[in-house]
Every structure is written in C-alpha cells, then in structure tokens.
Design a protein around this motif. Structure first.
Motif, PDB file in Angstrom:
ATOM      1  N   PRO A 111       0.822  -1.223   0.000  1.00 23.30           N
ATOM      2  CA  PRO A 111       0.000   0.000   0.000  1.00 23.30           C
ATOM      3  C   PRO A 111       0.850   1.265   0.000  1.00 23.30           C
ATOM      4  CG  PRO A 111       0.034  -0.987   2.178  1.00 23.30           C
ATOM      5  CD  PRO A 111       0.792  -1.918   1.277  1.00 23.30           C
ATOM      6  N   ASP A 112       0.286   2.328  -0.550  1.00 29.98           N
ATOM      7  CA  ASP A 112       0.950   3.633  -0.536  1.00 29.98           C
ATOM      8  C   ASP A 112       0.875   4.271   0.849  1.00 29.98           C
ATOM      9  OD1 ASP A 112       1.675   3.568  -3.234  1.00 29.98           O
ATOM     10  OD2 ASP A 112      -0.283   4.328  -3.843  1.00 29.98           O
ATOM     11  N   ALA A 113      -0.203   3.979   1.572  1.00 27.92           N
ATOM     12  CA  ALA A 113      -0.391   4.546   2.909  1.00 27.92           C
ATOM     13  C   ALA A 113      -1.246   3.595   3.731  1.00 27.92           C
ATOM     14  CB  ALA A 113      -1.081   5.903   2.813  1.00 27.92           C
ATOM     15  N   LEU A 114      -1.117   3.688   5.047  1.00 27.12           N
ATOM     16  CA  LEU A 114      -1.915   2.875   5.956  1.00 27.12           C
ATOM     17  C   LEU A 114      -2.717   3.779   6.874  1.00 27.12           C
ATOM     18  CD1 LEU A 114       0.680   0.172   7.060  1.00 27.12           C
ATOM     19  CD2 LEU A 114      -1.182  -0.104   5.445  1.00 27.12           C
ATOM     20  N   ASP A 115      -3.964   3.451   7.063  1.00 26.24           N
ATOM     21  CA  ASP A 115      -4.828   4.158   8.003  1.00 26.24           C
ATOM     22  C   ASP A 115      -5.391   3.092   8.931  1.00 26.24           C
ATOM     23  OD1 ASP A 115      -6.480   5.815   9.392  1.00 26.24           O
ATOM     24  OD2 ASP A 115      -7.836   6.220   7.731  1.00 26.24           O
ATOM     25  N   ILE A 116      -4.784   2.944  10.111  1.00 22.60           N
ATOM     26  CA  ILE A 116      -5.104   1.836  11.002  1.00 22.60           C
ATOM     27  C   ILE A 116      -5.721   2.349  12.296  1.00 22.60           C
ATOM     28  CG2 ILE A 116      -4.130  -0.077  12.319  1.00 22.60           C
ATOM     29  CD1 ILE A 116      -1.895  -0.206  10.248  1.00 22.60           C
ATOM     30  N   ASP A 117      -6.828   1.739  12.673  1.00 17.91           N
ATOM     31  CA  ASP A 117      -7.431   1.976  13.977  1.00 17.91           C
ATOM     32  C   ASP A 117      -6.727   1.017  14.938  1.00 17.91           C
ATOM     33  OD1 ASP A 117      -8.935   1.999  16.296  1.00 17.91           O
ATOM     34  OD2 ASP A 117     -10.868   1.996  15.249  1.00 17.91           O
ATOM     35  N   VAL A 118      -5.831   1.531  15.769  1.00 17.87           N
ATOM     36  CA  VAL A 118      -4.987   0.702  16.622  1.00 17.87           C
ATOM     37  C   VAL A 118      -5.824  -0.163  17.566  1.00 17.87           C
ATOM     38  CG1 VAL A 118      -3.159   0.718  18.350  1.00 17.87           C
ATOM     39  CG2 VAL A 118      -3.059   2.310  16.439  1.00 17.87           C
ATOM     40  N   GLU A 119      -6.883   0.386  18.129  1.00 20.45           N
ATOM     41  CA  GLU A 119      -7.727  -0.396  19.034  1.00 20.45           C
ATOM     42  C   GLU A 119      -8.372  -1.568  18.300  1.00 20.45           C
ATOM     43  OE1 GLU A 119     -10.472   1.877  21.385  1.00 20.45           O
ATOM     44  OE2 GLU A 119      -8.983   3.441  21.751  1.00 20.45           O
TER      45      GLU A 119
END
Length: 78
Positions: free
Chosen positions: A58-66
C-alpha cells in the motif's frame, strides 16, 4: 452477516499500446483491487471453503490501533 463476493474477469489490453497482454480485473464486493496488488491466490480445495489471499504494497496505511489489537486478541483466542 454480509457475504463476501469476489469477481475475477479476464481482460485483454490494447494491442496498439503494448501488444496482447492478458490481465485480470479483480473486485471484492464491487471494489476493484488496483494499484499495489502484487499477488492474488485463490485456494479452492473440494472439502474446504474457498480461501483468498491478497498480497499488496500500500501507498499509505490508516489503522485503527484499538481495532487492530482487538483483532489480534481474537486471533490468539481461536
């Protein structure tokens, strides 16, 4: 529970631009997998449910850590 629908269709690129090239359009629930996908493996053993594995860069990651921690805990319990 929402079903997971996978569509795989063969397409032939324009002969004028780069000769004949057989490629595939892959969609999951109507969303096309595009840039960054390096490998798709579909395992369809007769006795098991189909298993789809997608490798990508992926070019970027958007992760909800919880949510990620919850998923890891769930996997550890199973």
């Amino acid at each position: 529970m929402k079903l997971l629908k996978v569509e795989i269709k063969k397409r032939i690129t324009d002969v004028e631009m780069n000769g004949y090239s057989f490629e595939y359009d892959v969609k999951i629930n109507g969303h096309k997998l595009d840039r960054g996908v390096t490998d798709i493996k579909l395992d369809m053993n007769a006795a098991d449910k189909p298993r789809l594995t997608i490798n990508c860069v992926p070019d970027a990651l958007d992760i909800d850590v919880e949510a990620l921690l919850d998923a890891l805990k769930f996997n550890d319990q199973n």
